[in-house]
Motif scaffolding. Structure first.
Motif, PDB file in Angstrom:
ATOM      1  N   SER A 101       0.810  -1.300  -0.152  1.00  0.00           N
ATOM      2  CA  SER A 101      -0.025  -0.127   0.071  1.00  0.00           C
ATOM      3  C   SER A 101       1.041   1.300   0.264  1.00  0.00           C
ATOM      4  CB  SER A 101      -0.686   0.074   1.326  1.00  0.00           C
ATOM      5  OG  SER A 101      -1.846  -1.079   1.356  1.00  0.00           O
ATOM      6  N   THR A 102       0.441   2.440  -0.084  1.00  0.00           N
ATOM      7  CA  THR A 102       1.137   3.479  -0.183  1.00  0.00           C
ATOM      8  C   THR A 102       0.191   4.683   0.630  1.00  0.00           C
ATOM      9  OG1 THR A 102       0.377   4.355  -2.400  1.00  0.00           O
ATOM     10  CG2 THR A 102       2.586   3.181  -2.527  1.00  0.00           C
ATOM     11  N   PHE A 103       0.861   5.441   1.197  1.00  0.00           N
ATOM     12  CA  PHE A 103      -0.004   6.703   1.867  1.00  0.00           C
ATOM     13  C   PHE A 103       0.750   7.816   1.423  1.00  0.00           C
ATOM     14  CE2 PHE A 103      -0.482   9.859   5.216  1.00  0.00           C
ATOM     15  CZ  PHE A 103      -1.806   9.580   5.293  1.00  0.00           C
ATOM     16  N   GLU A 104       0.010   8.811   0.799  1.00  0.00           N
ATOM     17  CA  GLU A 104       0.560   9.993   0.241  1.00  0.00           C
ATOM     18  C   GLU A 104       0.083  11.129   0.796  1.00  0.00           C
ATOM     19  OE1 GLU A 104      -0.776  11.499  -4.076  1.00  0.00           O
ATOM     20  OE2 GLU A 104       0.220   9.617  -4.180  1.00  0.00           O
ATOM     21  N   VAL A 105       1.018  12.334   1.010  1.00  0.00           N
ATOM     22  CA  VAL A 105       0.744  13.635   1.478  1.00  0.00           C
ATOM     23  C   VAL A 105       1.187  14.537   0.392  1.00  0.00           C
ATOM     24  CG1 VAL A 105       1.203  15.329   3.165  1.00  0.00           C
ATOM     25  CG2 VAL A 105       1.590  13.018   3.949  1.00  0.00           C
ATOM     26  N   THR A 106       0.042  15.163  -0.063  1.00  0.00           N
ATOM     27  CA  THR A 106       0.169  16.162  -1.449  1.00  0.00           C
ATOM     28  C   THR A 106      -0.047  17.557  -0.851  1.00  0.00           C
ATOM     29  OG1 THR A 106      -0.535  14.289  -3.009  1.00  0.00           O
ATOM     30  CG2 THR A 106      -0.468  16.682  -3.795  1.00  0.00           C
ATOM     31  N   VAL A 107       0.751  18.387  -1.012  1.00  0.00           N
ATOM     32  CA  VAL A 107       0.726  19.970  -0.529  1.00  0.00           C
ATOM     33  C   VAL A 107       0.794  20.688  -2.166  1.00  0.00           C
ATOM     34  CG1 VAL A 107       1.838  21.853   0.443  1.00  0.00           C
ATOM     35  CG2 VAL A 107       1.889  19.600   1.393  1.00  0.00           C
ATOM     36  N   GLU A 108      -0.362  21.296  -2.072  1.00  0.00           N
ATOM     37  CA  GLU A 108      -0.274  22.234  -3.337  1.00  0.00           C
ATOM     38  C   GLU A 108       0.203  23.522  -2.747  1.00  0.00           C
ATOM     39  OE1 GLU A 108      -3.390  24.795  -6.187  1.00  0.00           O
ATOM     40  OE2 GLU A 108      -4.134  23.281  -5.011  1.00  0.00           O
ATOM     41  N   THR A 109       1.499  24.129  -3.653  1.00  0.00           N
ATOM     42  CA  THR A 109       2.280  25.094  -2.885  1.00  0.00           C
ATOM     43  C   THR A 109       1.933  26.113  -3.706  1.00  0.00           C
ATOM     44  OG1 THR A 109       4.027  24.469  -4.526  1.00  0.00           O
ATOM     45  CG2 THR A 109       3.986  23.662  -2.697  1.00  0.00           C
ATOM     46  N   THR A 110       2.541  27.435  -3.039  1.00  0.00           N
ATOM     47  CA  THR A 110       2.481  28.702  -3.646  1.00  0.00           C
ATOM     48  C   THR A 110       3.834  28.669  -4.619  1.00  0.00           C
ATOM     49  OG1 THR A 110       3.745  29.454  -1.921  1.00  0.00           O
ATOM     50  CG2 THR A 110       1.328  29.823  -1.742  1.00  0.00           C
ATOM     51  N   GLU A 111       4.164  29.810  -5.511  1.00  0.00           N
ATOM     52  CA  GLU A 111       5.332  30.142  -6.036  1.00  0.00           C
ATOM     53  C   GLU A 111       6.665  30.197  -5.307  1.00  0.00           C
ATOM     54  OE1 GLU A 111       5.751  33.047  -9.277  1.00  0.00           O
ATOM     55  OE2 GLU A 111       3.501  32.785  -9.649  1.00  0.00           O
ATOM     56  N   GLU A 112       6.380  30.530  -4.104  1.00  0.00           N
ATOM     57  CA  GLU A 112       7.599  30.597  -3.165  1.00  0.00           C
ATOM     58  C   GLU A 112       7.602  29.176  -2.498  1.00  0.00           C
ATOM     59  OE1 GLU A 112       9.078  32.076   1.099  1.00  0.00           O
ATOM     60  OE2 GLU A 112       7.158  33.041   0.631  1.00  0.00           O
ATOM     61  N   GLY A 113       6.690  28.518  -2.003  1.00  0.00           N
ATOM     62  CA  GLY A 113       6.571  27.093  -1.599  1.00  0.00           C
ATOM     63  C   GLY A 113       7.207  26.057  -2.511  1.00  0.00           C
ATOM     64  N   ILE A 114       7.078  26.065  -3.639  1.00  0.00           N
ATOM     65  CA  ILE A 114       7.816  25.201  -4.469  1.00  0.00           C
ATOM     66  C   ILE A 114       9.164  25.455  -4.356  1.00  0.00           C
ATOM     67  CG2 ILE A 114       7.999  26.382  -6.679  1.00  0.00           C
ATOM     68  CD1 ILE A 114       6.650  22.659  -6.322  1.00  0.00           C
ATOM     69  N   THR A 115       9.722  26.547  -4.021  1.00  0.00           N
ATOM     70  CA  THR A 115      11.223  26.541  -3.731  1.00  0.00           C
ATOM     71  C   THR A 115      11.590  25.932  -2.280  1.00  0.00           C
ATOM     72  OG1 THR A 115      11.199  28.860  -2.692  1.00  0.00           O
ATOM     73  CG2 THR A 115      11.123  28.573  -5.231  1.00  0.00           C
ATOM     74  N   LYS A 116      10.641  25.580  -1.529  1.00  0.00           N
ATOM     75  CA  LYS A 116      11.018  24.839  -0.189  1.00  0.00           C
ATOM     76  C   LYS A 116      10.515  23.719  -0.096  1.00  0.00           C
ATOM     77  CE  LYS A 116      11.783  29.158   1.129  1.00  0.00           C
ATOM     78  NZ  LYS A 116      13.122  29.799   1.568  1.00  0.00           N
ATOM     79  N   VAL A 117      10.834  22.958  -0.906  1.00  0.00           N
ATOM     80  CA  VAL A 117      10.567  21.484  -0.805  1.00  0.00           C
ATOM     81  C   VAL A 117      10.788  20.898   0.347  1.00  0.00           C
ATOM     82  CG1 VAL A 117      10.809  19.164  -2.137  1.00  0.00           C
ATOM     83  CG2 VAL A 117      10.244  21.170  -3.517  1.00  0.00           C
ATOM     84  N   ASN A 118      12.305  20.766   0.545  1.00  0.00           N
ATOM     85  CA  ASN A 118      12.879  20.362   1.825  1.00  0.00           C
ATOM     86  C   ASN A 118      12.437  20.687   2.907  1.00  0.00           C
ATOM     87  OD1 ASN A 118      14.413  18.950   0.157  1.00  0.00           O
ATOM     88  ND2 ASN A 118      16.258  20.356   0.201  1.00  0.00           N
ATOM     89  N   GLU A 119      11.791  21.870   3.274  1.00  0.00           N
ATOM     90  CA  GLU A 119      11.314  22.716   4.275  1.00  0.00           C
ATOM     91  C   GLU A 119       9.825  21.885   4.346  1.00  0.00           C
ATOM     92  OE1 GLU A 119      13.023  24.158   2.168  1.00  0.00           O
ATOM     93  OE2 GLU A 119      14.419  25.654   2.954  1.00  0.00           O
ATOM     94  N   ILE A 120       9.101  21.880   3.470  1.00  0.00           N
ATOM     95  CA  ILE A 120       7.832  21.358   3.482  1.00  0.00           C
ATOM     96  C   ILE A 120       7.925  19.794   4.025  1.00  0.00           C
ATOM     97  CG2 ILE A 120       5.998  20.647   2.294  1.00  0.00           C
ATOM     98  CD1 ILE A 120       6.033  23.314   0.595  1.00  0.00           C
ATOM     99  N   ALA A 121       8.845  19.298   3.257  1.00  0.00           N
ATOM    100  CA  ALA A 121       8.708  17.617   3.826  1.00  0.00           C
ATOM    101  C   ALA A 121       9.351  17.627   5.080  1.00  0.00           C
ATOM    102  CB  ALA A 121      10.032  17.042   3.020  1.00  0.00           C
ATOM    103  N   SER A 122      10.115  18.531   5.777  1.00  0.00           N
ATOM    104  CA  SER A 122      10.542  18.607   7.132  1.00  0.00           C
ATOM    105  C   SER A 122       9.519  18.902   8.072  1.00  0.00           C
ATOM    106  CB  SER A 122      11.662  19.386   7.424  1.00  0.00           C
ATOM    107  OG  SER A 122      12.922  19.044   6.731  1.00  0.00           O
ATOM    108  N   VAL A 123       8.729  19.911   7.623  1.00  0.00           N
ATOM    109  CA  VAL A 123       7.473  19.971   8.436  1.00  0.00           C
ATOM    110  C   VAL A 123       6.389  18.690   8.622  1.00  0.00           C
ATOM    111  CG1 VAL A 123       5.362  21.469   8.411  1.00  0.00           C
ATOM    112  CG2 VAL A 123       7.475  22.495   8.121  1.00  0.00           C
ATOM    113  N   VAL A 124       6.541  17.985   7.384  1.00  0.00           N
ATOM    114  CA  VAL A 124       5.403  16.713   7.531  1.00  0.00           C
ATOM    115  C   VAL A 124       6.241  15.669   8.533  1.00  0.00           C
ATOM    116  CG1 VAL A 124       4.590  14.721   6.167  1.00  0.00           C
ATOM    117  CG2 VAL A 124       4.265  17.314   5.291  1.00  0.00           C
TER     118      VAL A 124
END
Length: 172
Positions: A101-124
């Motif tokens: 099975s797989t579990f997915e977390v999908t975040v629709e980002t802002t333009e700034e957010g897409i430059t913060k992939v590692n930071e977003i993943a760290s928050v999760v």
């Protein structure tokens, strides 16, 4: 695919998706970047899990999705919105088969957010660690009851749909 141009430069070193020492380095193995046809920006974290069919009554992935996908104060989405990085977050099981099975977390980002992939993943990952560390049994049971009640209500008041579609969804 022979008609597609190969743009991979074997001489170029691969770009690491996370910095050394990050909590993701031991878990995350692949970062895929694509140029979308539409103007969309998503960060999608996919977690492999053992088969979940045997847990269809407990639905652990639905409960986890409830916690991760919550939108109230203190939630992942609330935090990411305050930073100006996200507009929407969805979490839940994305694939369920006999072997995995797989579990997915999908975040629709802002333009700034897409430059913060590692930071977003760290928050999760930090939120998952907090759940593991701080969630007590009473809060877990209360959330389970809430998810169960919502699921039962959704089932009881499910809108009519075509028989083929309905049977297919039930068989899953």
């Amino acid at each position: 695919f022979s008609l597609l141009a190969n743009r991979h430069d074997p001489a170029a070193p691969p770009t690491p998706c996370v910095s050394a020492g990050s909590p993701l380095t031991a878990i995350m193995t692949k970062e895929v970047r694509v140029v979308p046809v539409k103007d969309v920006r998503y960060v999608r974290l996919v977690f492999p899990l053992p088969p979940m069919h045997g847990h269809y009554k407990e639905k652990p992935t639905r409960l986890l999705g409830h916690f991760l996908g919550h939108e109230s104060a203190g939630s992942i989405l609330s935090h990411l919105k305050q930073k100006g990085w996200a507009m929407e977050l969805m979490a839940g099981d994305s694939q369920s088969d006999d072997g995995f099975s797989t579990f997915e977390v999908t975040v629709e980002t802002t333009e700034e957010g897409i430059t913060k992939v590692n930071e977003i993943a760290s928050v999760v990952f930090e939120y998952l660690a907090m759940l593991r560390r701080d969630l007590d049994e009473a809060a877990g049971l209360a959330a389970f009851d809430e998810v169960r009640t919502v699921s039962e209500t959704d089932f009881r008041f499910k809108p009519k749909e075509g028989p083929m579609s309905y049977v297919s969804s039930l068989s899953v």
